[in-house]
Motif scaffolding. Sequence first.
Motif, PDB file in Angstrom:
ATOM      1  N   TYR A 152      34.229 -47.572   4.257  1.00 42.86           N
ATOM      2  CA  TYR A 152      33.509 -46.472   4.701  1.00 42.86           C
ATOM      3  C   TYR A 152      32.690 -46.168   3.230  1.00 42.86           C
ATOM      4  CZ  TYR A 152      37.554 -44.534   2.575  1.00 42.86           C
ATOM      5  OH  TYR A 152      38.967 -44.144   1.877  1.00 42.86           O
ATOM      6  N   LYS A 153      32.481 -44.933   2.906  1.00 39.42           N
ATOM      7  CA  LYS A 153      31.342 -44.890   1.507  1.00 39.42           C
ATOM      8  C   LYS A 153      32.234 -45.424   0.502  1.00 39.42           C
ATOM      9  CE  LYS A 153      27.777 -41.986  -0.156  1.00 39.42           C
ATOM     10  NZ  LYS A 153      27.269 -40.791   0.193  1.00 39.42           N
ATOM     11  N   GLN A 154      31.809 -46.247  -0.340  1.00 35.44           N
ATOM     12  CA  GLN A 154      32.350 -46.478  -1.488  1.00 35.44           C
ATOM     13  C   GLN A 154      33.998 -46.883  -1.634  1.00 35.44           C
ATOM     14  OE1 GLN A 154      30.001 -46.967  -3.786  1.00 35.44           O
ATOM     15  NE2 GLN A 154      28.555 -46.031  -2.646  1.00 35.44           N
ATOM     16  N   GLU A 158      26.030 -52.576   4.438  1.00 34.14           N
ATOM     17  CA  GLU A 158      25.635 -51.189   4.580  1.00 34.14           C
ATOM     18  C   GLU A 158      25.217 -50.627   3.197  1.00 34.14           C
ATOM     19  OE1 GLU A 158      27.035 -47.205   7.106  1.00 34.14           O
ATOM     20  OE2 GLU A 158      28.433 -48.905   6.899  1.00 34.14           O
ATOM     21  N   GLY A 164      30.567 -50.238   6.237  1.00 29.77           N
ATOM     22  CA  GLY A 164      31.099 -49.733   5.028  1.00 29.77           C
ATOM     23  C   GLY A 164      31.110 -50.594   3.783  1.00 29.77           C
ATOM     24  N   ASP A 165      31.671 -50.146   2.654  1.00 28.91           N
ATOM     25  CA  ASP A 165      31.897 -50.777   1.471  1.00 28.91           C
ATOM     26  C   ASP A 165      33.052 -51.934   1.526  1.00 28.91           C
ATOM     27  OD1 ASP A 165      32.189 -51.672  -0.951  1.00 28.91           O
ATOM     28  OD2 ASP A 165      32.420 -49.994  -1.909  1.00 28.91           O
ATOM     29  N   LYS A 221      23.957 -47.517   2.278  1.00 33.87           N
ATOM     30  CA  LYS A 221      24.543 -46.419   2.039  1.00 33.87           C
ATOM     31  C   LYS A 221      25.840 -46.298   1.609  1.00 33.87           C
ATOM     32  CE  LYS A 221      24.140 -45.438   6.909  1.00 33.87           C
ATOM     33  NZ  LYS A 221      23.744 -46.840   7.311  1.00 33.87           N
ATOM     34  N   ALA A 222      26.581 -47.087   2.040  1.00 35.64           N
ATOM     35  CA  ALA A 222      28.116 -47.155   1.802  1.00 35.64           C
ATOM     36  C   ALA A 222      28.425 -47.977   0.435  1.00 35.64           C
ATOM     37  CB  ALA A 222      28.852 -47.885   2.665  1.00 35.64           C
ATOM     38  N   GLY A 223      27.594 -48.685  -0.016  1.00 31.30           N
ATOM     39  CA  GLY A 223      27.899 -49.344  -1.325  1.00 31.30           C
ATOM     40  C   GLY A 223      27.661 -50.902  -1.594  1.00 31.30           C
TER      41      GLY A 223
END
Length: 356
Positions: free
Chosen positions: A213-215, A273, A252-253, A275-277
């Motif tokens: 997911y994000k980062q 992705e 995700g990241d 925006k996720a990193g």
Amino acid sequence: MTQMTTRERFSRIFEHRAADRIPIFDSPWNATLERWQSEGMPSGINWIDYFELDNISSISVDISPRYEERVLEETEEHRIFTTPWGVTLKDFKHTASVPEFMDFNITSPDRWQDAKARMTPSKDRVNWDFLKTNYPKWQERGDWIVAEFWFGFDVTHSWMVGTETFLMAMVMEPEWCRDIFNHYLDMCIAHFDLIWEQGYTFDSIRWPDDMGYKQNQFFSLAMYRDLLKPVHQRAIDWAHNKGIKAHLHSCGDINPLVPELIEMGLDALNPLEVKAGMNPVALKEKYGDKLVLHGGINAVLWDRPDEILEEITTAIPVLKENGGYIFASDHSIPSSVSLEDFRRIIDTIKTIGRYD
């Protein structure tokens, strides 16, 4: 360079060689298609044909426990229903989003054993009529044909067990998780072996397994190596033994997992992705000779014409070097992008994505 079929184009890209242009392989939300139709795209035409994009054809099989499917509620805006996996979903008809997962049936090893007993290979899990009708057309047109596998962490936690329950199980009941992962894959392999033996061959396998997911990631690298990596390796080896490619979709990241995927011999990774990193240009510079990159064009920018075109003109010349890149958004084509803006994006890609 003369115009290629999709299969010719993908084959060269997977060999990390130049083609006539980079392939285009993306997916819009239903709400995106509704918007485009309201803005002039004919409703009776496939959007791939309308924009003259690459033809990717998919073969799917039913590996579910085949629990009863029932519609519990339906309005103009949504539908609540049960799935063959024992899950109750609320699906939003005109919104670009995943469904709401409301309830799960298979939430323990005992309930899994009931589901597993219902998941046995059989010929009626394959739509043979669909293949008989469409497969010759795909071959004649030169499509890239994909076997849609269904196994791993993502489809288990989201479509059968529930995220919190399954993450806890990965710590407390790892053998249950291993059994699910392997049985899903066994079912895929059994049915796609059968399809292959009947003469319906394909060019790659593809499976969705969102691991980040994000980062961050849903689990540690150590847990990945212990529980999930052996199953990924088995799928990749099965594909390579048939002389075809293995293509993973993982949102995700997942930066820490990329070296593991390359070590296993994964051929292509999507959606990168941003925006996720994920940084597709950095991935290209580091792994571009080993891994086909698919996606990585930030979906957040697609309704900002100047910004998205700037990103495309900056990133694509780097990403397309020596083949090994397939154009797409970094998730799905958002409903915020207009028909005219999407047309401009595609025209730009067809120009800047050419190989001389």
